[in-house]
Design a protein around this motif. Structure first.
Motif, PDB file in Angstrom:
ATOM      1  N   LYS A  99       0.855  -1.184   0.000  1.00  0.00           N
ATOM      2  CA  LYS A  99       0.000   0.000   0.000  1.00  0.00           C
ATOM      3  C   LYS A  99       0.893   1.237   0.000  1.00  0.00           C
ATOM      4  O   LYS A  99       1.806   1.353   0.815  1.00  0.00           O
ATOM      5  N   THR A 100       0.632   2.139  -0.938  1.00  0.00           N
ATOM      6  CA  THR A 100       1.407   3.372  -0.983  1.00  0.00           C
ATOM      7  C   THR A 100       0.456   4.560  -0.993  1.00  0.00           C
ATOM      8  O   THR A 100      -0.725   4.439  -1.342  1.00  0.00           O
ATOM      9  N   ASP A 101       1.009   5.709  -0.629  1.00  0.00           N
ATOM     10  CA  ASP A 101       0.251   6.955  -0.727  1.00  0.00           C
ATOM     11  C   ASP A 101       0.520   7.638  -2.061  1.00  0.00           C
ATOM     12  O   ASP A 101       0.057   8.747  -2.300  1.00  0.00           O
ATOM     13  N   GLN A 118      -2.332   8.511  -7.470  1.00  0.00           N
ATOM     14  CA  GLN A 118      -3.382   9.489  -7.566  1.00  0.00           C
ATOM     15  C   GLN A 118      -4.047   9.382  -8.918  1.00  0.00           C
ATOM     16  O   GLN A 118      -3.389   9.473  -9.928  1.00  0.00           O
TER      17      GLN A 118
END
Length: 303
Positions: free
Chosen positions: A296-298, A301
């Protein structure tokens, strides 16, 4: 088994005028550097993090390195921040591709037909591209943290004749598909189309394009096939070490415009890579870990 589509690839290749120039083949990239010793993920990436900022950007984020050559009003033409993980997230992804006693990375089997393929529960990604695009060299580079894995790289185009399955620990399966175009297997249509349409755990198709020559007519057929089958796919630009920055930037901008205006299922961001210098390899590993649900990454987008 014959695809009920009547062989998408077969129909397209039967169209007139597709083969001129196919005999002019590029040389395969220089042999991938061998990793001389097993090393830990964090030692390896720690070496990257000690590089000067400009060198680090060129190695890890090659699109951002190219962006510096653009005038300000043109910078929006490249999609740089759709997948934009942190260096910490990239380091975590490296552990998935690092062979250890508990994380076995190995060749599993080969198959000429989908019903001969291993039945695996893990998420799967596949790599497909024109003969001589450097596909096997790229996969070898992705597995550089598992030097015992044998990925055969040949100077002769069309070396891969079967679907080759590689286990990446408990995390995912990576599939090396036969190349299309010159010296493609006779049963390429049945093998590849059936796999792409019916493999239930296939998460993403990575379509490789030679950055030196750009999108070729056979690449267009592969792109149309992915679009018609509604496959989520990613465009990876290989051999970025083979061109000057000016030529590479021109090709990248042309391919980006093509993706923006002619595709629906292609991930908007391009992934330029080199199997020789390893530029872009760390970021591509991180993207694979992310889209298979293992990291999981931020940094993703979507607009």
């Amino acid at each position: 088994m014959r695809s009920r589509w009547g062989g998408f690839w077969e129909r397209k290749m039967a169209a007139p005028g597709l083969w001129p120039g196919m005999g002019r083949l590029l040389e395969m990239p220089a042999a991938l550097r061998r990793v001389s010793r097993p090393y830990s993920t964090f030692q390896a990436f720690a070496e990257v993090l000690r590089l000067p900022k400009q060198q680090l950007t060129k190695l890890v984020f090659p699109l951002q390195d190219l962006e510096r050559q653009l005038v300000p009003e043109s910078k929006s033409e490249l999609h740089l921040k759709i997948f934009d993980p942190s260096l910490e997230e990239i380091a975590r992804a490296e552990s998935i591709f690092t062979a250890t006693a508990r994380n076995r990375i190995e060749y599993l089997s080969s198959a000429e037909r989908l019903d001969h393929a291993p039945d695996l529960p893990r998420p799967e990604v596949c790599f497909i591209g024109r003969s001589n695009v450097g596909k096997s060299s790229l996969i070898k580079a992705l597995f550089s943290l598992a030097p015992e894995v044998e990925v055969r790289v040949s100077k002769k185009p069309g070396h891969t004749k079967k679907m080759n399955f590689f286990k990446v620990g408990k995390y995912l399966t990576l599939v090396d598909m036969p190349g299309y175009g010159y010296r493609a297997p006779e049963d390429f249509v049945d093998m590849v189309e059936t796999y792409l349409k019916e493999r239930r755990n296939l998460m993403r198709t990575f379509l490789l394009v030679d950055s030196v020559v750009g999108i070729q007519k056979t690449d267009n057929i592969a792109i149309e096939m992915c679009e018609e089958f509604a496959l989520p796919y990613v465009m990876v630009l290989t051999k970025i070490d083979k061109s000057s920055k000016g030529h590479l930037l021109k090709q990248v901008l042309q391919i980006q415009k093509f993706v923006d205006t002619n595709t629906q299922g292609c991930f908007p961001q391009l992934f330029p890579v080199s199997a020789v210098t390893y530029s872009g390899i760390h970021l591509l590993r991180c993207f694979i870990a992310n889209i298979t649900g293992n990291l999981k990454t931020d940094g993703i987008q979507f607009s």
